[in-house]
Write a protein that holds these residues in place. Structure first.
Motif, PDB file in Angstrom:
ATOM      1  N   UNK A 199       0.901  -1.281   0.013  1.00  0.00           N
ATOM      2  CA  UNK A 199      -0.151   0.099  -0.133  1.00  0.00           C
ATOM      3  C   UNK A 199       0.804   1.311   0.185  1.00  0.00           C
ATOM      4  N   UNK A 200       2.224   1.198   0.456  1.00  0.00           N
ATOM      5  CA  UNK A 200       3.039   2.041   0.427  1.00  0.00           C
ATOM      6  C   UNK A 200       3.861   2.453  -0.826  1.00  0.00           C
ATOM      7  N   UNK A 201       3.400   1.463  -1.947  1.00  0.00           N
ATOM      8  CA  UNK A 201       4.305   1.630  -3.250  1.00  0.00           C
ATOM      9  C   UNK A 201       3.384   2.435  -4.227  1.00  0.00           C
ATOM     10  N   UNK A 202       3.731   3.508  -4.530  1.00  0.00           N
ATOM     11  CA  UNK A 202       2.951   4.395  -5.619  1.00  0.00           C
ATOM     12  C   UNK A 202       2.458   3.614  -6.747  1.00  0.00           C
ATOM     13  N   UNK A 203       1.125   3.549  -7.173  1.00  0.00           N
ATOM     14  CA  UNK A 203       0.536   2.879  -8.405  1.00  0.00           C
ATOM     15  C   UNK A 203       1.072   3.540  -9.615  1.00  0.00           C
ATOM     16  N   UNK A 204       1.708   4.794  -9.474  1.00  0.00           N
ATOM     17  CA  UNK A 204       2.006   5.513 -10.773  1.00  0.00           C
ATOM     18  C   UNK A 204       3.425   4.787 -11.119  1.00  0.00           C
ATOM     19  N   UNK A 224       5.450   1.631 -20.586  1.00  0.00           N
ATOM     20  CA  UNK A 224       6.891   1.350 -21.236  1.00  0.00           C
ATOM     21  C   UNK A 224       6.747  -0.177 -21.871  1.00  0.00           C
ATOM     22  N   UNK A 225       5.705  -0.650 -21.869  1.00  0.00           N
ATOM     23  CA  UNK A 225       5.493  -2.178 -22.284  1.00  0.00           C
ATOM     24  C   UNK A 225       5.429  -3.140 -21.533  1.00  0.00           C
ATOM     25  N   UNK A 226       5.644  -2.907 -20.297  1.00  0.00           N
ATOM     26  CA  UNK A 226       5.591  -4.385 -19.353  1.00  0.00           C
ATOM     27  C   UNK A 226       4.404  -4.893 -19.026  1.00  0.00           C
ATOM     28  N   UNK A 227       4.475  -6.106 -19.264  1.00  0.00           N
ATOM     29  CA  UNK A 227       3.145  -6.610 -18.907  1.00  0.00           C
ATOM     30  C   UNK A 227       3.215  -7.012 -17.386  1.00  0.00           C
ATOM     31  N   UNK A 228       2.193  -7.856 -16.917  1.00  0.00           N
ATOM     32  CA  UNK A 228       2.083  -8.219 -15.439  1.00  0.00           C
ATOM     33  C   UNK A 228       3.105  -8.616 -14.728  1.00  0.00           C
ATOM     34  N   UNK A 229       3.603  -9.823 -15.151  1.00  0.00           N
ATOM     35  CA  UNK A 229       4.843 -10.345 -14.756  1.00  0.00           C
ATOM     36  C   UNK A 229       5.905  -9.504 -14.596  1.00  0.00           C
ATOM     37  N   UNK A 230       6.317  -8.671 -15.570  1.00  0.00           N
ATOM     38  CA  UNK A 230       7.398  -7.835 -15.918  1.00  0.00           C
ATOM     39  C   UNK A 230       7.372  -6.873 -14.940  1.00  0.00           C
ATOM     40  N   UNK A 231       6.145  -6.071 -14.634  1.00  0.00           N
ATOM     41  CA  UNK A 231       6.043  -5.201 -13.737  1.00  0.00           C
ATOM     42  C   UNK A 231       6.036  -5.635 -12.177  1.00  0.00           C
ATOM     43  N   UNK A 232       5.862  -6.938 -11.977  1.00  0.00           N
ATOM     44  CA  UNK A 232       5.985  -7.532 -10.783  1.00  0.00           C
ATOM     45  C   UNK A 232       7.461  -7.652 -10.481  1.00  0.00           C
ATOM     46  N   UNK A 233       8.075  -8.207 -11.354  1.00  0.00           N
ATOM     47  CA  UNK A 233       9.434  -8.609 -11.230  1.00  0.00           C
ATOM     48  C   UNK A 233      10.521  -7.340 -11.283  1.00  0.00           C
ATOM     49  N   UNK A 234      10.117  -6.309 -12.126  1.00  0.00           N
ATOM     50  CA  UNK A 234      11.034  -5.143 -12.211  1.00  0.00           C
ATOM     51  C   UNK A 234      10.687  -3.883 -11.475  1.00  0.00           C
ATOM     52  N   UNK A 235       9.539  -3.865 -10.931  1.00  0.00           N
ATOM     53  CA  UNK A 235       8.849  -2.627 -10.014  1.00  0.00           C
ATOM     54  C   UNK A 235       8.649  -3.031  -8.891  1.00  0.00           C
TER      55      UNK A 235
END
Length: 285
Positions: free
Chosen positions: A170-175, A183-194
């Motif tokens: 909840x402290x991680x900004x959704x932005x 930038x083209x990241x899918x769900x898995x890439x967003x989870x892993x990289x962000x």
């Protein structure tokens, strides 16, 4: 000038109190270390930790085999052969589950989350019998791979860790996730990289909790492991106590001390990240 003196005195008093409380908390461990070099009579003669007549018999006897084909080193190897997979699977499954509940809206999410949280109120003793029957039907009891102990962690059964990660998420900004999507990241890439890099302190906290709890777990291996050669350190320490001939307490304490060294080392190596994860998880941004 008067204000500066008050601040100095306040700081000194604070550190004196903290030092006193710290010594009080650590003293049992210091006494335990000193007692490993004492004989039984000296152990029970006082609360001092410095041995009068030091002996290494406790450590020598700790390395002996008890309970057949098992010794301290083998029991510690057995312990971490299932503790490490449990830690890995717990962190992965809890992170994925927390990400799903924390960031996605789907039908029945609130109900499923309520059911998940309700499992926090179930004591493990209530689950022991049905779980044992289930795993026994699967043929997993006394498995060489410790399947009844490891497999449940793949399915995020440790609800406390899921809740901890959701609170931290909840402290991680959704932005950040929206930018990754642009930038083209899918769900898995967003989870892993962000998400994962942002959740690192909380994930380390989960890993440390699971590592220490699993290393000290006695009931799980007692239920699902019946071959002495597969016993973990928690059971081996109990085996080293011979009620018929009397306890050599220096051996029992030496065995216990050696068995907890890995947990102490892991905790002190990761304590900064651990404290950060615990404190940040309790503050909602």
């Amino acid at each position: 000038m008067e204000l500066g003196k008050k601040k100095i005195i306040s700081t000194i008093l604070r550190y004196v109190v903290l030092t006193a409380v710290g010594l009080l908390m650590v003293y049992p461990l210091i006494w335990m270390f000193g007692a490993t070099f004492k004989v039984n009579n000296e152990i029970f003669s006082g609360i001092g930790f410095i041995p009068k007549n030091p002996t290494l018999d406790g450590y020598k006897n700790a390395m002996k085999s008890y309970g057949g084909e098992i010794n301290l080193m083998k029991s510690m190897f057995n312990t971490y052969s299932y503790v490490i997979p449990k830690v890995v699977f717990t962190v992965v499954s809890a992170t994925v589950t927390a990400y799903g509940f924390g960031r996605f809206k789907f039908k029945g999410r609130d109900f499923l989350f309520a059911v998940l949280m309700s499992t926090l109120f179930l004591p493990q003793v209530v689950l022991n019998v049905p779980q044992y029957i289930l795993f026994n039907n699967f043929g997993w009891v006394d498995s060489s791979l410790y399947l009844p102990i490891i497999v449940p962690t793949i399915f995020a059964t440790d609800t406390y860790f899921v809740f901890m990660l959701i609170q931290f998420l909840r402290n991680v900004p959704k932005e950040l996730e929206e930018a990754a999507k642009i930038d083209g990241c899918n769900v898995v890439q967003t989870l892993w990289k962000i998400i994962v890099p942002m959740l690192k302190p909380a994930m380390v906290s989960c890993a440390l909790f699971q590592f220490m709890w699993s290393s000290n777990d006695f009931m799980g291996p007692l239920l699902y492991v019946s071959t002495p050669a597969k016993y973990p350190a928690a059971i081996f320490v109990k085996l080293s106590m011979d009620a018929d001939t009397g306890f050599d307490w220096n051996r029992v304490l030496a065995t216990s001390l050696i068995s907890i060294i890995p947990s102490l080392v892991v905790f002190f190596l990761a304590q900064n990240t651990f404290v950060e994860g615990i404190s940040a998880g309790g503050v909602k941004g």
